[in-house]
Design an enzyme around this catalytic site. Sequence first.
Site, PDB file in Angstrom:
ATOM      1  N   GLY A   1      42.513  33.672  32.623  1.00 38.43           N
ATOM      2  CA  GLY A   1      43.595  34.279  31.862  1.00 38.43           C
ATOM      3  C   GLY A   1      44.070  35.621  32.351  1.00 38.43           C
ATOM      4  O   GLY A   1      45.266  35.917  32.302  1.00 38.43           O
ATOM      5  N   HIS A   2      43.159  36.434  32.847  1.00 39.57           N
ATOM      6  CA  HIS A   2      43.551  37.826  33.078  1.00 39.57           C
ATOM      7  C   HIS A   2      44.349  38.040  34.347  1.00 39.57           C
ATOM      8  O   HIS A   2      44.810  39.152  34.616  1.00 39.57           O
ATOM      9  CB  HIS A   2      42.319  38.745  33.041  1.00 39.57           C
ATOM     10  CG  HIS A   2      41.440  38.681  34.250  1.00 39.57           C
ATOM     11  ND1 HIS A   2      41.490  39.632  35.244  1.00 39.57           N
ATOM     12  CD2 HIS A   2      40.489  37.802  34.622  1.00 39.57           C
ATOM     13  CE1 HIS A   2      40.595  39.338  36.170  1.00 39.57           C
ATOM     14  NE2 HIS A   2      39.975  38.234  35.817  1.00 39.57           N
TER      15      HIS A   2
ATOM     16  N   GLN B   1      44.647  32.705  41.718  1.00 40.85           N
ATOM     17  CA  GLN B   1      45.801  33.536  42.064  1.00 40.85           C
ATOM     18  C   GLN B   1      47.108  32.746  42.087  1.00 40.85           C
ATOM     19  O   GLN B   1      48.188  33.342  42.100  1.00 40.85           O
ATOM     20  CB  GLN B   1      45.578  34.190  43.431  1.00 40.85           C
ATOM     21  CG  GLN B   1      44.450  35.195  43.471  1.00 40.85           C
ATOM     22  CD  GLN B   1      44.726  36.437  42.639  1.00 40.85           C
ATOM     23  OE1 GLN B   1      45.847  36.692  42.195  1.00 40.85           O
ATOM     24  NE2 GLN B   1      43.685  37.221  42.393  1.00 40.85           N
TER      25      GLN B   1
ATOM     26  N   CYS C   1      36.315  42.364  43.438  1.00 38.98           N
ATOM     27  CA  CYS C   1      34.891  42.039  43.407  1.00 38.98           C
ATOM     28  C   CYS C   1      34.107  42.726  44.522  1.00 38.98           C
ATOM     29  O   CYS C   1      32.893  42.828  44.449  1.00 38.98           O
ATOM     30  CB  CYS C   1      34.695  40.523  43.504  1.00 38.98           C
ATOM     31  SG  CYS C   1      35.391  39.638  42.107  1.00 38.98           S
TER      32      CYS C   1
ATOM     33  N   ASN D   1      43.540  35.742  47.518  1.00 38.52           N
ATOM     34  CA  ASN D   1      43.693  36.885  46.631  1.00 38.52           C
ATOM     35  C   ASN D   1      44.010  38.187  47.363  1.00 38.52           C
ATOM     36  O   ASN D   1      44.513  39.131  46.763  1.00 38.52           O
ATOM     37  CB  ASN D   1      42.423  37.079  45.786  1.00 38.52           C
ATOM     38  CG  ASN D   1      41.170  37.102  46.629  1.00 38.52           C
ATOM     39  OD1 ASN D   1      40.882  36.144  47.348  1.00 38.52           O
ATOM     40  ND2 ASN D   1      40.406  38.185  46.555  1.00 38.52           N
TER      41      ASN D   1
ATOM     42  N   THR E   1      34.820  32.650  37.998  1.00 32.70           N
ATOM     43  CA  THR E   1      33.502  32.771  38.635  1.00 32.70           C
ATOM     44  C   THR E   1      32.522  31.781  38.016  1.00 32.70           C
ATOM     45  O   THR E   1      31.757  31.114  38.733  1.00 32.70           O
ATOM     46  CB  THR E   1      32.967  34.211  38.517  1.00 32.70           C
ATOM     47  OG1 THR E   1      33.824  35.079  39.264  1.00 32.70           O
ATOM     48  CG2 THR E   1      31.550  34.317  39.063  1.00 32.70           C
TER      49      THR E   1
END
Length: 388
Positions: A199-200, A178, A320, A150, A71
């Site tokens: 990273g997540h 993604q 989100c 996503n 983001t």
Amino acid sequence: MIYLDNNATTYIADEVFETILPYLQEEYGNASSIQHKIGRNANHAVEYARTVIANHLHAKPKEILFTSGSTESVNMVLKGIFERYHLKGNHIITCQTEHKAVLSTCAYLEKKGATVTYLPVDRNGQIDLELLHSSITEHTILVCLMAANNETGIIHPLKAIAEICQEKDTLFFCDATQYIGKEKLDLQRIPIDIVCFNGHKLHGPKGVGALFIRRKSKPIQIAPLVHGGNQENGLRGGTYNVAGIAGLAKALELIDYSTHVKELRDYFEKSLMVQIDECTIHATQFRRIHNTSNVLFKYVKGSELMTNLPNIALSSGSACVSGSRDPSHVLKAMHLSDEEAYCSLRFSFSRYNTMAQVDIVVQEIASAVTKIRNSSPIWQLYKSGKLE
């Protein structure tokens, strides 16, 4: 709990967690404090991670910057390009199915004077490459298109898009959040100018991302979003998140491109189609990232189905906007009705899922769908032929 919401976030790999810990305790130095050993150790960790990420993308270490996540990267690139290239033009091209980080930032820039073209998609989530080509004008400063959606997993034709942008001498920014970790991305073969990811989404830590900016003979100009020190050559001020950066690099080193996750997804979809009437897998006609399945259960609201599946973690779309009462903007752009969008759910798998879990999930979904439909007057009317 069986976790099938991996497009929202992922389990942090044990090896990643072990990599992170020393930089929270023993090796806690500031990576900019290179006057002493503990600072130099932190700096070394950051630069090692930069090299690991560059090698993974077939890029150069100097082309990799660190951010807090995609983001921030999206905001930095869109706002920074608009600020620096406004003398050339104010036109940005994106797509109706982009992540809200892109769409919201574009809406903000429109208030600042930008002209934004939102490319439509067909029922399979595909853009028209000829329309993209004809939409680029002398005033176009950026094309912003994600690598993989996503919500549906649909993959855009990155090489073709990059070649169109090259031909038109327009910058191409790709949100690959993604995509990376599920598909290989060779930036020597695909000439994308700017790429972001975090990273997540790939079993790494939250709060850290990477941004690739191609080094060209005519340097790409991006105004900084975060001002502060001279970190990242002045593009992104702030103390380095050394633990997160080290964890991001380790997560990339652990990526497994085996067919396990695709086999899980395919088995899941085949089992659903056998056991449940009137369910449709969205966007199967084109290439998808291999972990994602977006399923329509006719006349079964996704929210009600999730309530009846308390032991399964999944979502109705992007994390989100998961609290929104509106139907998915992605599915609506793909020409689904509000009813169809509300009756769709996203399932996203990871390497930590198993075939045994898939069997349990399909059985529980089948049971829940039957229960909901049996008490639904609308379903009864449909089955009697009084509704389409």
